[in-house]
Design an enzyme around this catalytic site. Structure first.
Site, PDB file in Angstrom:
ATOM      1  N   HIS A   1      13.699  20.783 -17.274  1.00 14.70           N
ATOM      2  CA  HIS A   1      14.714  19.752 -17.508  1.00 14.70           C
ATOM      3  C   HIS A   1      15.926  20.027 -16.626  1.00 14.70           C
ATOM      4  CE1 HIS A   1      12.835  18.122 -21.237  1.00 14.70           C
ATOM      5  NE2 HIS A   1      12.349  19.348 -21.333  1.00 14.70           N
TER       6      HIS A   1
ATOM      7  N   TYR B   1       2.830  22.263 -22.982  1.00 12.67           N
ATOM      8  CA  TYR B   1       2.825  22.388 -24.436  1.00 12.67           C
ATOM      9  C   TYR B   1       2.459  21.066 -25.094  1.00 12.67           C
ATOM     10  CZ  TYR B   1       7.623  20.497 -24.020  1.00 12.67           C
ATOM     11  OH  TYR B   1       8.717  19.738 -23.722  1.00 12.67           O
TER      12      TYR B   1
ATOM     13  N   HIS C   1       7.138  21.511 -16.871  1.00 15.00           N
ATOM     14  CA  HIS C   1       8.335  20.813 -16.390  1.00 15.00           C
ATOM     15  C   HIS C   1       9.588  21.614 -16.654  1.00 15.00           C
ATOM     16  CE1 HIS C   1       8.087  19.753 -20.647  1.00 15.00           C
ATOM     17  NE2 HIS C   1       9.387  19.623 -20.619  1.00 15.00           N
TER      18      HIS C   1
HETATM   19 FE   LIG Z   1      10.525  19.820 -22.395  1.00 17.65          FE
END
Ligand SMILES: [Fe+2]
Lengths: 245, 199
Positions: free
Chosen positions: A165, A150, A163
């Site tokens: 988190h 994004y 990714h």
């Molecule tokens: Fe993020």
């Protein structure tokens, strides 16, 4: 791991293997990084202990992001993946029964958060967070979908690589760590200013999860392996009262 | 060449980002339905021994702006100075809390019991304190500090004693505001910068 081990002091954190707190490539750090040095001291019982969470708080679907938002009613859209690995400490010991939490964007790169206004649509079947406890050998696993890349406001045209988190507790508050997992082969990794806050190339590579076909399930999901290393504890055969303490 | 060390290297930290609430305080992000309750919503439950206190404050960035997106965690001993998991700990004190700066005002609130003095390994006593960990967008490695209390004797605390510039000690002390209220502001950078710990 014995209870005795859990009372030992922590190995001092090697800041050189972490990102630079102040990095003009990641603009927000410029107003949020301390300008004065950290005060470095030996850990005390405050840092050596930490919250422990039991199986009682974990629901059966909590580590299944494909199904947990709809309570099993309908699967999320996206490329189905298993993310698994181990939580170890610097001495190589597994970190057992520790809480691992993840959060991520949906397959289109959109977060289910009041503050995310990216025009990629929300997936009605995807929440975007999960949690689990490691087993006694430090293993954890999540079933999820591969998050989309994004754009984000930084320099003119910055994009986050795909990714997930990660938030990990360990067994001491001083081991607390939040990081991000990236995906093998993503060309956006080398263009990401947040990744680039880490100056040690080997440490960046440790955040990139390889495709792991040994755990992929035929006709169902791919797998990625992501091991996490927390601070370890220091053996204390010779204890002296530190100067000035 | 030498023998190879077998120690592993700690995984590098990365920023928690602007959407940390999704994973850590889902209700704040608008995902209240995902779990029965947010983890660490309160560090105490009914019947916790000691004085119940409320600490409010803000996390300010280097421009003096109260951050609206900071997420904090606290870890503390019970009123007797014992941590959860240690023998004789107060069963009504988990000692752990997660709380966020308000999305509109930037103010956070921590309601807890005042911790007791905590012994060091060598027997010396630490003044009552609460460990704080701060993460947010733009913070690449979570920041650690401690909350001490203006109405306690902090003179011999082994951590505060190590702060060379004495006026900076004040940045780690919550101000009693009368009754059970304390004020504790955190300044990440610049004038009045909080002392951050590496322990
Ligand atoms: Fe993020």
């Amino acid at each position: 791991m014995t209870d005795d081990y859990d009372t030992l002091p922590l190995i001092p954190r090697n800041r050189a293997v972490h990102p630079d707190p102040y990095d003009p490539g990641y603009k927000t750090t410029m107003t949020r990084a301390p300008s004065l040095p950290l005060l470095s001291l030996d850990s005390t019982v405050t840092e050596q202990t930490g919250p422990v969470f039991g199986h009682g708080v974990i629901g059966t679907l909590d580590n299944n992001l494909i199904l947990n938002w709809t309570k099993g009613e309908a699967p999320a859209v996206g490329e189905r993946i298993l993310v698994h690995g181990r939580v170890l400490d610097e001495t190589g010991r597994p970190v057992p029964e520790t809480l691992v939490e993840i959060w991520q964007a949906n397959a289109g790169g959109r977060y289910r958060h009041l503050k995310d206004t990216y025009f990629a649509p929300l997936d009605p079947n995807f929440g975007g967070c999960g949690r689990t406890l490691t087993d006694v050998q430090g293993h954890y696993q999540f079933l999820t979908i591969r998050p989309g890349a994004y754009p984000w406001p930084n320099r003119g045209n910055d994009w986050r690589p795909m990714h997930i988190h990660f938030s990990v507790f360990g067994r001491a508050f001083g081991q607390r760590l939040i990081t991000q997992m990236y995906f093998e082969g993503d060309p956006l990794i080398d263009r990401c200013p947040i990744v680039a806050t880490i100056k040690d190339r080997g440490q960046i590579e440790q955040l990139v999860a390889p495709l792991d076909m040994s755990r992929a399930k035929p006709m169902d999901f791919l797998a990625y392996k992501f091991d996490i290393v927390l601070r370890g504890r220091r053996q204390t055969f010779f204890e002296n009262r530190p100067e000035g303490m | 060449m030498t023998q190879k060390l077998t120690t592993l290297t700690e995984t590098a930290s990365q920023t928690a980002g602007p959407y940390v609430h999704i994973g850590c305080i889902p209700t704040f992000a608008g995902l209240g339905a995902i779990y029965p309750e947010d983890l660490g919503g309160s560090p105490i439950s009914e019947g916790a021994k000691g004085k119940v206190i409320t600490i409010t404050g803000s996390v300010y960035d280097g421009t003096g702006w109260a951050m609206r997106d900071a997420l904090l965690e606290s870890w503390q001993a019970d009123a007797s100075g014992i941590y959860a998991g240690q023998p004789n700990a107060d069963p009504a004190v988990t000692g752990f809390c997660r709380f966020a700066a308000d999305g509109t005002t930037g103010e956070f609130t921590l309601r807890t019991v005042k911790p007791g003095r905590v012994a060091m390994r060598d027997g010396r006593m630490q003044a009552p304190h609460i460990a704080i960990w701060i993460v947010a967008r733009g913070i690449n490695v979570g920041l650690s500090t401690r909350i001490y209390f203006s109405d306690e004797d902090n003179a011999t605390d082994p951590v505060l004693s190590r702060i060379e510039q004495r006026p900076r000690v004040e940045t780690m002390i919550a101000r009693a505001q009368g009754g059970e209220s304390y004020r504790f502001d955190i300044r990440l950078q610049g004038d009045g910068e909080t002392v951050f710990l590496d322990m």
